[in-house]
Design an enzyme around this catalytic site. Structure first.
Site, short mmCIF file in Angstrom:
data_model
loop_
_atom_site.label_atom_id
_atom_site.label_comp_id
_atom_site.label_asym_id
_atom_site.label_seq_id
_atom_site.Cartn_x
_atom_site.Cartn_y
_atom_site.Cartn_z
N ARG A 97 -3.93 -9.42 -0.14
CA ARG A 97 -2.60 -10.82 0.35
C ARG A 97 -2.61 -12.13 1.47
NH1 ARG A 97 1.76 -5.98 0.92
NH2 ARG A 97 0.36 -4.80 -0.47
N LYS A 144 -9.62 3.57 4.88
CA LYS A 144 -9.24 4.19 3.67
C LYS A 144 -9.82 5.64 3.98
CE LYS A 144 -9.52 0.42 0.42
NZ LYS A 144 -8.07 0.57 0.12
#
Ligand code: BES
Ligand code: ZN
Ligand code: ZN
Length: 469
Positions: A321, A247
């Site tokens: 996920r 990130k």
């Protein structure tokens, strides 16, 4: 935290040490702190027209009382709030009002000071006395509200801790400590057991970190083992660096909150067990740190899920996920869920879609979606539906594996739905399921009138969903 106490007597009878909160129909920003003739203190607060107050403004009003008391350094306050004053609230009943007052007094009182070394210099709010609670039914509703808020505040404590402190193992310990002495049980699988079980996705996400992953299983059989349970699956990424697709700075420092879904499962079950609800609930938390190292999963790696499906990991930052997919499969292998609810800070795209006022829900069951929207309004944990149409499935078609974890064309369009769509591949058609993307509610905003950091959502929603199931 101040003590929150009740009295069957009216506000007029409250002893002198309490500053009495008096609501008026003046404009909401009007307020006066006055000394009365008898030498007591009164805080007069405008709330606008009684006829305009609705459930949302009522909750906000309760929180403002606490904020105001803190900013004026009042140590003892007393209040009396009856929903009969407010015509728009009548239809929801006195017990809703009593529960809501308790919940919001407690949520607004919460502060997180674990990493502060100095005590606050200002005078602290010591007690909030709620008057006029004589009726047994109302008292019970009030106590229930305090228990639910405590569940949410536990969730905030767990989520607010740093990634360094709240490792996957520490998260498992937090579940054990929180639920100790209740009828809920906690079982924890370590990395070896995760691999042996075949949870290849949870293992892939956790393998770059020094602190190994855990799979946390909580069971609460309040209705006896014959009835099917509601299974709550909470994302437990204890820190999300993004992995090798790291990130950018400015997007990483709050990622210790990426286990907020998992923390909400612990908080909700703690409240449910404390209330002794005659319901069955299973909580599953796949816990891992998404870290950067030579052993991290790579973009382009292919991992085999517990379901047997292979997944091409096109982006290492779409890790939530992956861990949830294995937990959803576990739920269907080991239980017969009456309903599965997964709760996850899954996508930044959910914030793009909804802003920061509501979590996104996705389900193929329209009745369930409407029920959740309604419970959101009732509890204060607002949710709003996005579609889960089969059309979106084309996004994730991989030419190398059974499915990819992000759109194969790297498109960011519909990113929140893409997350829900990925998860839908791991849910059998006959199992009722809803995905809640709580990224929009991960952090509080000024209008929440809460301490900065974790909000404790959607504990109130989950408890009401289970209570009314
Ligand atoms: N934990 C993040 C999502 C997130 C972002 C939550 C900001 C709260 C605030 C998640 O694991 C993530 O990084 N998602 C990616 C998905 C993308 C790579 C498809 C995102 O949202 O950018
Ligand atoms: Zn991520
Ligand atoms: Zn994440």
């Amino acid at each position: 935290m101040p003590n929150i106490t009740t009295s069957p007597k009216g506000l007029v009878d409250a002893p002198k040490k309490y500053c009495k909160i008096i609501l008026t129909e003046d404009a909401p920003n009007w307020h006066r702190l006055v000394e009365t003739e008898g030498g007591g203190l009164e805080y007069r607060m405008g709330v606008g027209k009684w006829s305009e107050v609705n459930r949302r403004t009522f909750r906000s009003l309760v929180r403002t009382i606490v904020q105001t008391a803190k900013s004026h350094q009042l140590e003892y306050i007393a209040l009396e709030l009856s929903n009969s004053l407010f015509p728009k609230l009548k239809e929801f009943g006195d017990d809703w009002a009593a529960r809501t007052i308790a919940e919001n007094l407690s949520l607004a009182s919460y502060e997180y000071r674990k990493y502060k070394t100095k005590e606050k210099k200002e005078k602290q709010l010591k007690e909030i006395l709620v008057c006029g609670l004589g009726d047994k039914k109302l008292k019970t509703a009030f106590e229930e509200g305090l228990t639910i808020a405590e569940g949410a505040n536990i969730t905030r404590d767990i989520a607010n801790a740093t990634g360094d402190d709240m490792t996957p193992d520490a998260l498992a310990k937090a579940a054990q400590i929180t639920l100790k002495g209740t009828k809920a049980t906690v079982k924890v699988f370590n990395e070896k057991e995760i691999v042996k079980m075949g949870m290849g996705l949870l293992h892939a996400v956790g393998k770059g970190a020094d602190d190994a992953p855990r799979f946390i299983v909580i069971e609460y059989w309040g209705a006896g083992k014959k009835e099917k349970p509601v299974v709550l699956v909470g994302k437990g990424i204890t820190y999300d660096t993004g992995g090798l697709n790291v990130k950018p700075s400015g997007s990483m420092h709050e990622m210790h909150l990426d286990m907020s879904g998992g923390a909400s499962v612990i908080g909700a079950i703690s409240a449910i067990a404390e209330m002794g609800l005659k319901k069955n609930v299973v909580g599953l938390i796949p816990a891992a740190e998404n870290s950067v190292s030579a052993t991290s999963m790579r973009a382009g790696d292919i991992a085999t899920s517990l379901s047997g499906k292979t997944v091409e990991i096109l982006h290492t930052d779409a890790e939530g996920r992956l861990v949830l997919a294995d937990a959803l499969t576990y739920a269907q292998k080991h239980y017969e869920p009456a309903l599965m609810v997964d709760i996850a800070t899954l996508t930044g795209a959910a914030l793009v879609a909804l802003g920061q006022h509501a979590s996104a829900i996705m389900t193929k069951d329209d009745v369930l979606a409407q029920k959740l929207v309604k419970l959101g309004e009732e509890s204060g944990d607002l949710v709003w539906p996005l579609p889960l149409w089969d059309e979106y499935k084309a996004l994730l078609k991989s030419h190398r594996a059974d499915i990819s974890n992000i759109a194969t064309n790297f498109s960011r369009f519909g990113g929140c739905i893409e997350g829900g769509t990925f998860l839908s591949h791991f849910v059998e058609k006959n199992i009722p399921w809803v995905h809640i993307d709580i990224a929009p509610r991960m952090n509080s905003i000024a209008s929440d009138k809460l301490a900065k950091g974790a909000t404790g959502e959607p504990v109130r929603l989950l408890v009401q969903l289970i209570k009314q199931s």
